[in-house]
Write a protein that holds these residues in place. Structure first.
Motif, PDB file in Angstrom:
ATOM      1  N   THR A 101      17.079 -25.722 -33.867  1.00 52.16           N
ATOM      2  CA  THR A 101      16.085 -26.099 -32.863  1.00 52.16           C
ATOM      3  C   THR A 101      15.898 -25.064 -31.760  1.00 52.16           C
ATOM      4  OG1 THR A 101      17.792 -27.315 -31.656  1.00 52.16           O
ATOM      5  CG2 THR A 101      16.476 -28.564 -33.228  1.00 52.16           C
ATOM      6  N   GLY A 102      16.643 -23.966 -31.793  1.00 47.69           N
ATOM      7  CA  GLY A 102      16.489 -22.928 -30.778  1.00 47.69           C
ATOM      8  C   GLY A 102      17.063 -23.288 -29.433  1.00 47.69           C
ATOM      9  N   GLU A 103      17.991 -24.255 -29.386  1.00 42.97           N
ATOM     10  CA  GLU A 103      18.600 -24.657 -28.115  1.00 42.97           C
ATOM     11  C   GLU A 103      20.011 -25.171 -28.368  1.00 42.97           C
ATOM     12  OE1 GLU A 103      19.144 -28.135 -27.684  1.00 42.97           O
ATOM     13  OE2 GLU A 103      18.057 -28.733 -29.484  1.00 42.97           O
ATOM     14  N   ILE A 104      20.889 -25.001 -27.363  1.00 43.40           N
ATOM     15  CA  ILE A 104      22.247 -25.523 -27.414  1.00 43.40           C
ATOM     16  C   ILE A 104      22.631 -26.034 -26.028  1.00 43.40           C
ATOM     17  CG2 ILE A 104      23.136 -24.228 -29.384  1.00 43.40           C
ATOM     18  CD1 ILE A 104      24.186 -22.128 -27.450  1.00 43.40           C
ATOM     19  N   ILE A 105      23.522 -27.040 -26.013  1.00 44.75           N
ATOM     20  CA  ILE A 105      23.908 -27.674 -24.753  1.00 44.75           C
ATOM     21  C   ILE A 105      25.387 -28.036 -24.766  1.00 44.75           C
ATOM     22  CG2 ILE A 105      21.593 -28.648 -24.437  1.00 44.75           C
ATOM     23  CD1 ILE A 105      22.869 -31.406 -25.176  1.00 44.75           C
ATOM     24  N   PHE A 106      25.889 -28.494 -23.627  1.00 43.53           N
ATOM     25  CA  PHE A 106      27.102 -29.270 -23.429  1.00 43.53           C
ATOM     26  C   PHE A 106      28.362 -28.629 -24.021  1.00 43.53           C
ATOM     27  CE2 PHE A 106      29.522 -33.229 -23.034  1.00 43.53           C
ATOM     28  CZ  PHE A 106      29.008 -33.743 -21.853  1.00 43.53           C
ATOM     29  N   PRO A 107      28.785 -27.487 -23.486  1.00 39.69           N
ATOM     30  CA  PRO A 107      30.002 -26.851 -23.994  1.00 39.69           C
ATOM     31  C   PRO A 107      31.264 -27.587 -23.550  1.00 39.69           C
ATOM     32  CG  PRO A 107      29.220 -25.705 -22.051  1.00 39.69           C
ATOM     33  CD  PRO A 107      28.179 -26.750 -22.365  1.00 39.69           C
ATOM     34  N   THR A 108      32.253 -27.569 -24.412  1.00 41.90           N
ATOM     35  CA  THR A 108      33.609 -28.019 -24.074  1.00 41.90           C
ATOM     36  C   THR A 108      34.589 -26.987 -24.620  1.00 41.90           C
ATOM     37  OG1 THR A 108      33.082 -30.377 -24.119  1.00 41.90           O
ATOM     38  CG2 THR A 108      35.377 -29.773 -24.421  1.00 41.90           C
ATOM     39  N   VAL A 109      35.485 -26.494 -23.775  1.00 43.95           N
ATOM     40  CA  VAL A 109      36.440 -25.474 -24.189  1.00 43.95           C
ATOM     41  C   VAL A 109      37.843 -26.066 -24.170  1.00 43.95           C
ATOM     42  CG1 VAL A 109      36.751 -24.526 -21.846  1.00 43.95           C
ATOM     43  CG2 VAL A 109      37.189 -23.084 -23.865  1.00 43.95           C
ATOM     44  N   ARG A 110      38.632 -25.721 -25.219  1.00 39.18           N
ATOM     45  CA  ARG A 110      40.005 -26.198 -25.306  1.00 39.18           C
ATOM     46  C   ARG A 110      40.930 -25.065 -25.752  1.00 39.18           C
ATOM     47  NH1 ARG A 110      38.808 -29.137 -22.306  1.00 39.18           N
ATOM     48  NH2 ARG A 110      38.419 -31.374 -22.396  1.00 39.18           N
TER      49      ARG A 110
ATOM     50  N   LEU B 101      42.152 -20.394 -35.354  1.00 46.31           N
ATOM     51  CA  LEU B 101      41.194 -19.309 -35.565  1.00 46.31           C
ATOM     52  C   LEU B 101      41.167 -18.362 -34.370  1.00 46.31           C
ATOM     53  CD1 LEU B 101      38.243 -21.419 -37.040  1.00 46.31           C
ATOM     54  CD2 LEU B 101      39.907 -20.026 -38.298  1.00 46.31           C
ATOM     55  N   GLY B 102      41.482 -18.877 -33.202  1.00 43.76           N
ATOM     56  CA  GLY B 102      41.525 -18.101 -31.967  1.00 43.76           C
ATOM     57  C   GLY B 102      42.296 -18.899 -30.939  1.00 43.76           C
ATOM     58  N   ARG B 103      42.541 -18.314 -29.798  1.00 47.37           N
ATOM     59  CA  ARG B 103      43.291 -19.018 -28.755  1.00 47.37           C
ATOM     60  C   ARG B 103      42.505 -20.186 -28.162  1.00 47.37           C
ATOM     61  NH1 ARG B 103      47.512 -16.908 -26.090  1.00 47.37           N
ATOM     62  NH2 ARG B 103      46.682 -17.513 -24.054  1.00 47.37           N
ATOM     63  N   TYR B 104      41.173 -20.069 -28.182  1.00 47.17           N
ATOM     64  CA  TYR B 104      40.321 -21.089 -27.573  1.00 47.17           C
ATOM     65  C   TYR B 104      39.250 -21.546 -28.563  1.00 47.17           C
ATOM     66  CZ  TYR B 104      42.528 -19.445 -23.319  1.00 47.17           C
ATOM     67  OH  TYR B 104      43.461 -19.096 -22.380  1.00 47.17           O
ATOM     68  N   TYR B 105      39.008 -22.855 -28.580  1.00 45.12           N
ATOM     69  CA  TYR B 105      37.913 -23.425 -29.348  1.00 45.12           C
ATOM     70  C   TYR B 105      36.835 -23.874 -28.363  1.00 45.12           C
ATOM     71  CZ  TYR B 105      40.569 -23.573 -33.757  1.00 45.12           C
ATOM     72  OH  TYR B 105      41.261 -23.245 -34.895  1.00 45.12           O
ATOM     73  N   LEU B 106      35.608 -23.483 -28.657  1.00 41.65           N
ATOM     74  CA  LEU B 106      34.460 -23.836 -27.829  1.00 41.65           C
ATOM     75  C   LEU B 106      33.517 -24.701 -28.656  1.00 41.65           C
ATOM     76  CD1 LEU B 106      32.649 -23.580 -25.328  1.00 41.65           C
ATOM     77  CD2 LEU B 106      31.879 -21.361 -26.188  1.00 41.65           C
ATOM     78  N   TYR B 107      33.355 -25.943 -28.236  1.00 44.14           N
ATOM     79  CA  TYR B 107      32.470 -26.882 -28.918  1.00 44.14           C
ATOM     80  C   TYR B 107      31.135 -26.948 -28.170  1.00 44.14           C
ATOM     81  CZ  TYR B 107      36.883 -28.349 -31.052  1.00 44.14           C
ATOM     82  OH  TYR B 107      38.085 -28.365 -31.717  1.00 44.14           O
ATOM     83  N   TYR B 108      30.050 -27.113 -28.919  1.00 41.27           N
ATOM     84  CA  TYR B 108      28.714 -27.178 -28.340  1.00 41.27           C
ATOM     85  C   TYR B 108      27.796 -27.809 -29.372  1.00 41.27           C
ATOM     86  CZ  TYR B 108      27.829 -23.176 -31.385  1.00 41.27           C
ATOM     87  OH  TYR B 108      27.715 -22.360 -32.489  1.00 41.27           O
ATOM     88  N   ALA B 109      26.527 -27.991 -29.039  1.00 41.15           N
ATOM     89  CA  ALA B 109      25.606 -28.595 -30.001  1.00 41.15           C
ATOM     90  C   ALA B 109      24.171 -28.343 -29.594  1.00 41.15           C
ATOM     91  CB  ALA B 109      25.839 -30.104 -30.087  1.00 41.15           C
ATOM     92  N   PRO B 110      23.264 -28.241 -30.576  1.00 46.45           N
ATOM     93  CA  PRO B 110      21.857 -28.463 -30.249  1.00 46.45           C
ATOM     94  C   PRO B 110      21.700 -29.919 -29.842  1.00 46.45           C
ATOM     95  CG  PRO B 110      22.130 -27.508 -32.449  1.00 46.45           C
ATOM     96  CD  PRO B 110      23.472 -27.977 -32.000  1.00 46.45           C
ATOM     97  N   HIS B 111      20.658 -30.219 -29.074  1.00 38.19           N
ATOM     98  CA  HIS B 111      20.404 -31.622 -28.769  1.00 38.19           C
ATOM     99  C   HIS B 111      19.339 -32.222 -29.669  1.00 38.19           C
ATOM    100  CE1 HIS B 111      18.491 -35.141 -26.989  1.00 38.19           C
ATOM    101  NE2 HIS B 111      19.731 -35.457 -26.691  1.00 38.19           N
ATOM    102  N   ASP B 112      18.215 -31.567 -29.796  1.00 35.98           N
ATOM    103  CA  ASP B 112      17.108 -32.161 -30.539  1.00 35.98           C
ATOM    104  C   ASP B 112      17.465 -32.305 -32.022  1.00 35.98           C
ATOM    105  OD1 ASP B 112      15.678 -32.370 -28.232  1.00 35.98           O
ATOM    106  OD2 ASP B 112      14.322 -30.702 -28.660  1.00 35.98           O
ATOM    107  N   ALA B 113      16.782 -33.242 -32.685  1.00 40.55           N
ATOM    108  CA  ALA B 113      17.070 -33.547 -34.090  1.00 40.55           C
ATOM    109  C   ALA B 113      17.006 -32.283 -34.956  1.00 40.55           C
ATOM    110  CB  ALA B 113      16.056 -34.577 -34.587  1.00 40.55           C
ATOM    111  N   PRO B 114      18.020 -32.084 -35.807  1.00 34.65           N
ATOM    112  CA  PRO B 114      19.119 -32.994 -36.157  1.00 34.65           C
ATOM    113  C   PRO B 114      20.380 -32.834 -35.302  1.00 34.65           C
ATOM    114  CG  PRO B 114      19.209 -31.086 -37.586  1.00 34.65           C
ATOM    115  CD  PRO B 114      18.019 -30.872 -36.673  1.00 34.65           C
ATOM    116  N   GLY B 115      20.364 -31.954 -34.307  1.00 38.62           N
ATOM    117  CA  GLY B 115      21.573 -31.696 -33.531  1.00 38.62           C
ATOM    118  C   GLY B 115      22.677 -31.157 -34.434  1.00 38.62           C
ATOM    119  N   GLY B 116      23.899 -31.583 -34.186  1.00 44.70           N
ATOM    120  CA  GLY B 116      25.040 -31.142 -34.989  1.00 44.70           C
ATOM    121  C   GLY B 116      26.135 -30.588 -34.097  1.00 44.70           C
TER     122      GLY B 116
END
Length: 335
Positions: free
Chosen positions: A62-71, A81-96
């Motif tokens: 969708t050409g957009e990403i939001i809402f990062p969480t780092v652990r 895989l690395g010292r830090y995992y960064l989670y994020y997602a597109p918002h608009d359908a289908p997201g993921g």
């Protein structure tokens, strides 16, 4: 030199005067400042770099990403895989729900090649237009990563993982039926380990709530186990409390025996990250103003939102949305 009243110029002024040992006059009091600080005594964060840009990602529906969480996972997994995992997602359908990994909070981060790790269809559990807003909690007692995410905007769900990559679906933890009549959204949830002994709780959830007035507020709930929740039926922070059209993207911070909620304040265009002191027991409502003043230049372009926080080598960092909603990137600022 005249002291600016707010924004990046003020932060530069405070750092410059601290570096030269100059005395500051704040509220009529003369003081010697060692460094610039945000309200509540938190670090004053400064933009460092952009970490993830949608156009550079393989999974980019969708050409957009939001809402990062780092652990930090280096002390939780045998072969991360690395010292830090960064989670994020597109918002608009289908997201993921997506993952990137790196060895420093300043980056670089590498996109996980099999994104999304959670999609908008999951066996017999759900089939929705989109899933988004990942928040990951390390659940120490069971040695698991607990992922909270929304899909649709009415529903917040929980999934669980031993490695932070492969998740098993658990349950719905929040939906609009658990809130007052007229509630239309309960999403963008983050969960934190925080003791509320008078409520028999060890965890707090912060989330965005909306109703038929179409003005978004910050809701909250508490839980003994982070699975089964009780939710306050009135907002923790109302948009009207801080002169906003909407508030969202909340995160809990603690300091000096008190608790604070930081969140983005959206105006008709753009917005800053604000801070409210709620007290250790969440009985206080002290609105302290701007926590992070977004810059007018790229990549923020007047908007910063949905902060997540971490410490790397003793240095505090904030990872956040930078730029106009659904048109921005994920950036990092250093305290």
């Amino acid at each position: 030199m005249q002291e600016p009243q707010s924004g990046p110029d003020r932060r530069m002024f405070l750092r410059a005067t601290a570096a030269t040992g100059a005395a500051l006059t704040l509220g009529g009091l003369s003081t010697q400042s060692a460094s610039a600080v945000a309200p509540g005594g938190f670090p004053d964060y400064t933009y460092v770099r952009t970490l993830l840009t949608p156009s550079q990602l393989k999974y980019n529906p969708t050409g957009e990403i939001i809402f990062p969480t780092v652990r930090g996972v280096y002390d939780k997994l045998a072969s991360p895989l690395g010292r830090y995992y960064l989670y994020y997602a597109p918002h608009d359908a289908p997201g993921g729900i997506c993952l990137a990994y790196g060895n420093s909070l300043e980056g670089p981060f590498t996109e996980y090649p099999a994104n999304p790790i959670v999609s908008n269809k999951w066996d017999s559990h759900y089939s929705v237009s989109h899933v988004s807003s990942p928040h990951v909690l390390w659940k120490e007692d069971v040695k698991e990563f607990w992922l909270y995410f929304h899909g649709e905007n009415t529903t917040t769900r929980l999934a669980r993982s031993k490695d932070g990559i492969h998740f098993t679906y658990d349950k719905v933890v929040l939906n609009t039926s658990m809130m007052p009549a007229g509630t239309t959204e309960t999403s963008y949830a983050r969960v934190f380990r925080h003791d509320l002994p008078e409520r028999g709780a060890s965890y707090v959830m912060l989330f965005m709530t909306n109703n038929t007035t179409d003005h978004r507020d910050i809701g909250w709930g508490w839980s003994a186990d982070a699975r089964t929740w009780t939710f306050a039926q009135t907002p923790l922070v109302r948009h009207s409390d801080v002169g906003a059209i909407n508030v969202g993207g909340p995160h809990l911070l603690t300091r000096n025996g008190s608790a604070y909620v930081v969140y983005n304040k959206d105006k008709t265009s753009g917005g800053d990250i604000m801070i409210t002191e709620v007290g250790k027991d969440f009985s206080l409502r002290k609105h302290l103003g701007v926590f992070y003043d977004s810059r007018s230049s790229a990549p923020e372009n007047g908007r910063a939102a949905a902060p997540s926080f971490g410490t790397d080598g003793g240095v505090p960092y904030m990872i956040y949305e930078a730029g106009e909603r659904l048109k921005g990137a994920i950036a990092v600022a250093r305290g």
